[in-house]
Design a protein around this motif. Structure first.
Motif, PDB file in Angstrom:
ATOM      1  N   GLU A  53      34.135  47.554  68.308  1.00 35.65           N
ATOM      2  CA  GLU A  53      32.771  47.999  68.623  1.00 35.65           C
ATOM      3  C   GLU A  53      32.796  49.362  69.317  1.00 35.65           C
ATOM      4  O   GLU A  53      31.981  50.233  69.025  1.00 35.65           O
ATOM      5  N   ALA A  54      33.729  49.528  70.254  1.00 35.81           N
ATOM      6  CA  ALA A  54      33.849  50.814  70.952  1.00 35.81           C
ATOM      7  C   ALA A  54      34.263  51.908  69.971  1.00 35.81           C
ATOM      8  O   ALA A  54      33.715  53.014  69.976  1.00 35.81           O
ATOM      9  N   ALA A  55      35.214  51.578  69.096  1.00 38.48           N
ATOM     10  CA  ALA A  55      35.715  52.558  68.122  1.00 38.48           C
ATOM     11  C   ALA A  55      34.622  52.959  67.130  1.00 38.48           C
ATOM     12  O   ALA A  55      34.546  54.110  66.706  1.00 38.48           O
ATOM     13  N   LYS A  56      33.756  52.002  66.806  1.00 37.53           N
ATOM     14  CA  LYS A  56      32.667  52.279  65.866  1.00 37.53           C
ATOM     15  C   LYS A  56      31.791  53.416  66.403  1.00 37.53           C
ATOM     16  O   LYS A  56      31.477  54.366  65.686  1.00 37.53           O
ATOM     17  N   VAL A  57      31.435  53.321  67.676  1.00 36.62           N
ATOM     18  CA  VAL A  57      30.591  54.355  68.293  1.00 36.62           C
ATOM     19  C   VAL A  57      31.295  55.715  68.266  1.00 36.62           C
ATOM     20  O   VAL A  57      30.701  56.741  67.910  1.00 36.62           O
ATOM     21  N   LEU A  58      32.578  55.714  68.631  1.00 32.73           N
ATOM     22  CA  LEU A  58      33.318  56.981  68.698  1.00 32.73           C
ATOM     23  C   LEU A  58      33.503  57.615  67.317  1.00 32.73           C
ATOM     24  O   LEU A  58      33.420  58.832  67.165  1.00 32.73           O
ATOM     25  N   LYS A  59      33.760  56.771  66.317  1.00 30.60           N
ATOM     26  CA  LYS A  59      33.922  57.320  64.956  1.00 30.60           C
ATOM     27  C   LYS A  59      32.603  57.914  64.459  1.00 30.60           C
ATOM     28  O   LYS A  59      32.584  58.951  63.823  1.00 30.60           O
ATOM     29  N   LYS A  60      31.495  57.224  64.791  1.00 29.19           N
ATOM     30  CA  LYS A  60      30.197  57.751  64.377  1.00 29.19           C
ATOM     31  C   LYS A  60      29.893  59.077  65.074  1.00 29.19           C
ATOM     32  O   LYS A  60      29.148  59.905  64.564  1.00 29.19           O
TER      33      LYS A  60
END
Ligand SMILES: [Zn+2]
Ligand SMILES: [Zn+2]
Length: 231
Positions: free
Chosen positions: A211-218
């Motif tokens: 979930e954290a990585a999703k935000v950063l990738k976006k």
């Protein structure tokens, strides 16, 4: 350096309660090292923790050192739930001593920014510290890499993952993180072409880090690896 506090309150092993150090050498010998690395998406075995080419998800590689049981589990729980934050240093030293991974070394050479998994503000004020932040600080110093907690905000005060069944965990973590106001203001440029290393104490199902990585990738982050002390 001479430490008066250590003299007045000599450290006790957070696992076996023996006087001397926060993580005694007996318990260190007993701690079990993980013998394989897994893909952060399908959780099956993979070489050096690199995500399988056909697997999805937002994390490109995952590294953990210890099995989350007995001694190491005890110490992590004492730090987190009984606020023995002084134990973090010993734990991370031992982690670094046992960390061996050539792909991860290559990732570190790309100078990623360390990002500790943030706590919700309510949990933060109750605990007084974020164990992921403390771990990340020591790692950043040791690897001489930048650390930042200006990207992510924990928007949801999620239930403790350990209390939940597998299926509930993903739901619990869904949209738990949002980009910080600061990063939205300055734009995601500061993340463009940057690699990120997410830091946490334990990896369970991976839904927190995904979930954290999703935000950063976006937001434009390039490659993201996750590092946890235990799994
Ligand atoms: Zn011990
Ligand atoms: Zn996979």
């Amino acid at each position: 350096m001479f430490d008066l506090l250590d003299l007045l309150f000599p450290p006790v092993c957070l696992s076996c309660n023996k006087f001397g150090q926060f993580f005694c050498s007996d318990c260190q010998t007993k701690a079990e090292i993980l013998d394989e690395t897994i893909c952060p998406f399908c959780l099956q075995k993979t070489l050096n923790g690199v995500k399988h080419p056909k697997c999805k998800g937002y994390i490109d590689g995952l590294i953990s050192v210890f099995k989350y049981k007995k001694e190491v589990q005890k110490i992590i729980k004492e730090i987190k739930y009984r606020y023995y934050k002084a134990g973090v240093g010993k734990l991370v030293d031992f982690f670094l001593k046992n960390l061996r991974n050539s792909e991860f070394d290559k990732f570190l050479a790309s100078k990623p920014i360390l990002v500790p998994i943030p706590l919700h503000s309510k949990k933060m004020s109750a605990r007084g510290f974020n164990q992921a932040q403390l771990i990340a600080q020591i790692l950043a110093k040791s690897w001489q890499l930048p650390i930042s907690n200006k990207f992510l905000v924990r928007a949801k005060n999620t239930q403790v993952q350990a209390e939940l069944k597998k299926a509930q965990r993903q739901q619990n973590m869904k949209n738990a993180f949002i980009p910080s106001r600061e990063i939205l203001k300055i734009g995601s440029k500061s993340l463009q072409n940057k690699n990120i290393l997410l830091v946490d104490d334990v990896w369970t199902t991976g839904s927190t880090m995904q979930e954290a990585a999703k935000v950063l990738k976006k937001l434009a982050a390039k490659k993201i690896w996750g590092v946890t002390v235990a799994r």
